[in-house]
Design an enzyme around this catalytic site. Structure first.
Site, PDB file in Angstrom:
ATOM      1  N   PHE A 288       0.954  -1.338  -0.031  1.00 55.24           N
ATOM      2  CA  PHE A 288       0.068   0.054   0.046  1.00 55.24           C
ATOM      3  C   PHE A 288       0.829   1.063  -0.054  1.00 55.24           C
ATOM      4  O   PHE A 288       0.485   2.228  -0.364  1.00 55.24           O
ATOM      5  CB  PHE A 288      -0.784   0.045   1.303  1.00 55.24           C
ATOM      6  CG  PHE A 288      -2.029  -0.860   1.282  1.00 55.24           C
ATOM      7  CD1 PHE A 288      -2.900  -0.741   0.162  1.00 55.24           C
ATOM      8  CD2 PHE A 288      -2.079  -1.903   2.212  1.00 55.24           C
ATOM      9  CE1 PHE A 288      -3.911  -1.661   0.235  1.00 55.24           C
ATOM     10  CE2 PHE A 288      -3.161  -2.782   2.278  1.00 55.24           C
ATOM     11  CZ  PHE A 288      -4.265  -2.527   1.337  1.00 55.24           C
TER      12      PHE A 288
ATOM     13  N   THR B  67      -2.035  -6.970  -6.670  1.00 54.68           N
ATOM     14  CA  THR B  67      -1.696  -5.948  -5.821  1.00 54.68           C
ATOM     15  C   THR B  67      -2.511  -6.440  -4.528  1.00 54.68           C
ATOM     16  O   THR B  67      -2.891  -7.303  -4.456  1.00 54.68           O
ATOM     17  CB  THR B  67      -2.967  -4.851  -6.272  1.00 54.68           C
ATOM     18  OG1 THR B  67      -4.250  -5.177  -6.166  1.00 54.68           O
ATOM     19  CG2 THR B  67      -2.347  -4.583  -7.817  1.00 54.68           C
ATOM     20  N   ASP B  68      -2.344  -5.637  -3.470  1.00 54.94           N
ATOM     21  CA  ASP B  68      -3.233  -5.656  -2.161  1.00 54.94           C
ATOM     22  C   ASP B  68      -4.247  -4.964  -2.457  1.00 54.94           C
ATOM     23  O   ASP B  68      -4.587  -4.474  -3.559  1.00 54.94           O
ATOM     24  CB  ASP B  68      -2.424  -4.910  -0.843  1.00 54.94           C
ATOM     25  CG  ASP B  68      -2.616  -5.637   0.327  1.00 54.94           C
ATOM     26  OD1 ASP B  68      -3.792  -6.007   0.458  1.00 54.94           O
ATOM     27  OD2 ASP B  68      -2.028  -5.491   1.352  1.00 54.94           O
ATOM     28  N   TYR B  69      -5.399  -5.063  -1.374  1.00 51.06           N
ATOM     29  CA  TYR B  69      -6.979  -4.791  -1.766  1.00 51.06           C
ATOM     30  C   TYR B  69      -6.765  -3.412  -2.231  1.00 51.06           C
ATOM     31  O   TYR B  69      -6.786  -2.639  -1.429  1.00 51.06           O
ATOM     32  CB  TYR B  69      -7.437  -5.089  -0.264  1.00 51.06           C
ATOM     33  CG  TYR B  69      -8.939  -5.133  -0.541  1.00 51.06           C
ATOM     34  CD1 TYR B  69      -9.515  -6.588  -0.553  1.00 51.06           C
ATOM     35  CD2 TYR B  69      -9.636  -4.171  -0.640  1.00 51.06           C
ATOM     36  CE1 TYR B  69     -10.847  -6.715  -0.380  1.00 51.06           C
ATOM     37  CE2 TYR B  69     -11.308  -4.207  -0.563  1.00 51.06           C
ATOM     38  CZ  TYR B  69     -11.562  -5.798  -0.602  1.00 51.06           C
ATOM     39  OH  TYR B  69     -13.185  -5.852  -0.755  1.00 51.06           O
ATOM     40  N   THR B  70      -7.159  -3.316  -3.409  1.00 53.08           N
ATOM     41  CA  THR B  70      -7.612  -1.991  -4.109  1.00 53.08           C
ATOM     42  C   THR B  70      -6.512  -1.022  -4.196  1.00 53.08           C
ATOM     43  O   THR B  70      -6.861   0.233  -4.121  1.00 53.08           O
ATOM     44  CB  THR B  70      -8.940  -1.232  -3.290  1.00 53.08           C
ATOM     45  OG1 THR B  70      -8.563  -0.813  -2.111  1.00 53.08           O
ATOM     46  CG2 THR B  70     -10.068  -2.168  -3.606  1.00 53.08           C
TER      47      THR B  70
END
Length: 749
Positions: free
Chosen positions: A264, A295-298
């Site tokens: 992030f 990716t990480d979440y969004t």
């Protein structure tokens, strides 16, 4: 034959002849650890048949609604699967649920490409093991690997084939909540644990039906968030990046990790999910990583508020050009990538490379041979939370406990003790003991400390229990009851610490004190004059200077998982001699943070003079140093013996020390090797861990422990960021922790 019944290999045959000659000529060097030449040809053939929409679908990862509504799938998601617009699903488990979604992909899509199913299997699946920071305290690579192996067996038995683990972020600021998910402060120990966990999850054959595709996260330097605040900015030099934060990821790649998750945070002004230098230059070009980046979440969407792009379309372009292959949950690739390609903002070669990497992992998992290989209901019944798995959970929990203090040999306690008071908000608590990110674990099946003690002591021993207070409020209404219980006891065990929710993601703390009025409760119990044992349960180092000064015995137990209570009781009553060593320094005060053992000297290192680098109100040193941990027995180290006083650049130096058990109990000791480069063209740390051995010795037994180092173990990045070893003087330290060591020296020529 109906189209949906056609086996996938018939699709391959329709395109393979067109491309086999070209592919064979161009790709004859493409063979990787995950696939052979034929697999690469098959992947090329599939790519030739795919529409742009189908390619983008493979680059898209969506969550199911399990955590919200149970095992269901939104109708829109189902339609996306049917249209081939989803390549993988996460937060979906259970054989029937997974099979139904896999059937949608295999039977309803044009190309019948199977889905992957991912989940956060961080420290166990349903048999919950210690949090990763706790497991790291075992310094036992075999046990850590087996922990991941069992987690993979259980999770794969319920339909999963991908885990978002291991987290290999180095963390030197305990305010950061996600320190609980990693291996602590040291890049060498972190690298060894990264390898062990990757091997445990993926095993030797990813195509077996009891493996999980591993995912090293969060790439990169997420643990260096300024002020220890989750998601915050990271601003570090390339030297610090390469020497401290990249090594565990490199180790994971060398161990064959199949996926990497982008972080992030931003790094030096560029978000990690759009950072071409770390993703494409280092990971894919320098390290030749053959898996895919998710990716990480969004985190693609979140590059907009970072302020580096104006909108999500630009964010998707930045991410793909940088090297991100799969978009988790944000739907940015789904919504915008086709337009970006038509506009020439993204080269189609990056799309093809991303899809090739994703398909390569699906082949490696054996999903093209049998999309339902992870959907065996019999395995699901037999393998999840088996007796053997729970026995191992207890074993690794014991290994993770660190004895911080044991004045007067108060521990171990006698099972025949007359009256024992068990006090504290964590003494009979199930929910907190499995920690954060406890996957599909059921805390109701956790063994509490109180239960473990009750099952351990002699029948005639009386146990008095009092909660005393809550974890994080200011109420002292139960103090009197707890104090009365303590006064009746021969010994008092007090369980205090954090709630599980206080560490992990989005769980940064500005204080490292034990929350609420728990320390006040301990002080009041201490005032009764009874012998007191404090059992700490927490996800990060805490500042416990008062307890260290006054409480005779302290155990650091972290959050130990399903079998926590039994494991702690094993240590309290001497059925297991504690052997854990801290993987992270414990500060005296939060004002010392960040604090780590392998710091560099200043031009004015600490001394008696005022005009040196130190605090006015406390020592520079930690309360408990990296590598620290006591035992119920005593170990004595001999002086260090070197095979030579001079080491050649192409030679090997043997370092030996004899360790003797001079106490009365059998015990395990982790012998630690540190090195210091005394004079170099770039300043070097005062100590760097370069090896360790965990040995077991019976009373009176001694053993010679040998280490070997090569010139590559002495390398560092020079002023031009080239990895070199320089001639000169070196110091060698071997001992029980980073501060208590024997010392010797040699010269590298």
């Amino acid at each position: 034959m109906k189209t949906k019944k056609i086996h996938f290999y018939s699709i391959i045959l329709s395109g393979i002849f067109v491309f086999i000659f070209i592919a064979g000529c161009k790709n004859n060097k493409r063979e990787t650890i995950f696939s052979d030449k034929m697999t690469e040809l098959k992947i090329d053939s599939i790519l030739s048949l795919m529409t742009l929409e189908e390619k983008i679908g493979q680059m898209t990862l969506f969550t199911s609604d399990w955590d919200v509504t149970g095992p269901t799938m939104q109708s829109g998601y189902k339609e996306n699967i049917r249209r081939g617009r989803v390549g993988a699903i996460f937060n979906a488990y259970g054989v029937r649920y997974v099979r139904d979604m896999q059937r949608l992909a295999v039977d309803s899509t044009r190309l019948h490409i199977p889905l992957m199913f991912g989940y956060d299997v961080i420290h166990g699946y349903k048999s919950i093991f210690p949090i990763p920071l706790g497991e790291a305290a075992s310094w036992d690579m075999e046990a850590i690997e087996k922990s991941a192996r069992i987690a993979a067996i259980e999770a794969s038995a319920e339909g999963l084939n991908w885990t978002f683990a291991p987290m290999v972020d180095i963390a030197r600021d305990p305010r950061w909540g996600r320190i609980s998910e990693g291996a602590g402060e040291d890049p060498y120990l972190g690298s060894m644990i990264a390898k062990a966990r990757v091997k445990g999850f993926q095993n030797n054959d990813l195509a077996a039906n009891n493996t999980l595709l591993a995912c090293a996260k969060h790439y990169v330097a997420y643990g260096a968030a300024i002020a220890g605040r989750d998601y915050n900015t990271v601003d570090i030099s390339d030297r610090t990046l390469r020497e401290t934060y990249l090594p565990p990821f490199h180790a994971a790649v060398e161990a064959g990790v199949g996926t990497i998750m982008s972080a992030f945070n931003e790094i030096n002004g560029i978000p990690a999910t759009g950072n071409r230098y770390t993703l494409r230059v280092i990971l894919k070009d320098e390290w030749k990583f053959q898996g895919f980046v998710v990716t990480d979440y969004t985190s693609i969407n979140e590059m907009v508020p970072h302020g580096i792009v104006a909108n999500e379309k630009e964010a998707g372009e930045l991410a793909l050009n940088a090297g991100v292959d799969m978009d988790m949950q944000g739907a940015v690739y789904n919504n915008y990538l086709s337009g970006s390609i038509k506009e020439g903002k993204v080269d189609i070669k990056f799309v093809d490379d991303a899809v090739r990497r994703i398909l390569r992992m699906k082949y490696a998992l054996g999903l093209f041979d049998d999309p339902y290989r992870y959907c065996d209901e019999q395995r699901e019944k037999e393998l999840v939370m088996s007796k053997d798995n729970l026995e191992f959970a207890r074993k690794i929990a014991k290994k993770s406990i660190v004895l911080l203090k044991n004045k007067g040999h108060l521990l171990p306690l006698r099972k025949e003790t007359g009256v024992i008071a068990v006090i504290g908000p964590l003494a009979d608590n199930k929910k907190e003991l499995i920690g954060s990110w406890s996957a599909a674990g059921d805390y109701n099946k956790c063994i509490t400390l109180l239960k473990g003690i009750e099952r351990k002591v002699a029948p005639e021993t009386k146990i008095i229990y009092s909660k005393g207070c809550n974890i994080d409020d200011d109420s002292t209404t139960r103090f009197d009851e707890a104090i009365a219980a303590a006064r009746q006891a021969d010994v008092v065990i007090v369980a205090v610490g954090e709630g599980a929710w206080m560490s992990g993601e989005a769980a940064s703390r500005s204080s490292l004190r034990i929350p609420g009025v728990q320390e006040d409760l301990v002080k009041r119990i201490y005032e009764t004059g009874k012998p007191v044992v404090v059992v700490l349960m927490n996800g990060r180092p805490l500042t416990i200077a008062w307890m260290d000064s006054y409480i005779p015995a302290i155990l650091e137990t972290w959050f130990l998982g399903t079998m926590a209570g039994d494991a702690i009781a094993d240590v309290l009553f001497g059925d297991y001699n504690p052997s854990g060593k801290l993987p992270v320094s414990f500060p005296r005060s939060i004002g010392q943070v960040p604090l780590y053992y392998n710091f560099k000297n200043t031009g004015r290192p600490i001394s008696e003079s005022k005009w040196t680098s130190k605090y006015l109100d406390m020592p520079n040193t930690p309360l408990y140093p990296f590598g620290y941990g006591l035992s119920y027995t005593d170990f004595k180290y001999s002086e260090i013996t070197l095979s030579d006083s001079v080491m050649n650049m192409n030679g090997t130096l043997k370092i030996s020390v004899t360790v003797a058990n001079t106490g009365q109990k059998e015990g395990e000791e982790t012998v630690q090797l540190y090195i210091r480069d005394m004079v170099a063209s770039i300043t070097r740390p005062v100590k760097e861990l370069k090896g360790f051995r965990k040995i077991s010795l019976k009373p009176g037994e001694s053993r010679q422990v040998d280490f070997e180092i090569l010139a590559k173990d002495l390398m560092f990045y020079d002023s031009e960021m080239k990895l070199i070893a320089e001639s000169g003087e070196f110091k060698v330290f071997v001992g029980t922790d980073s501060e208590n060591t024997k010392k010797a020296g040699f010269v590298l020529k």
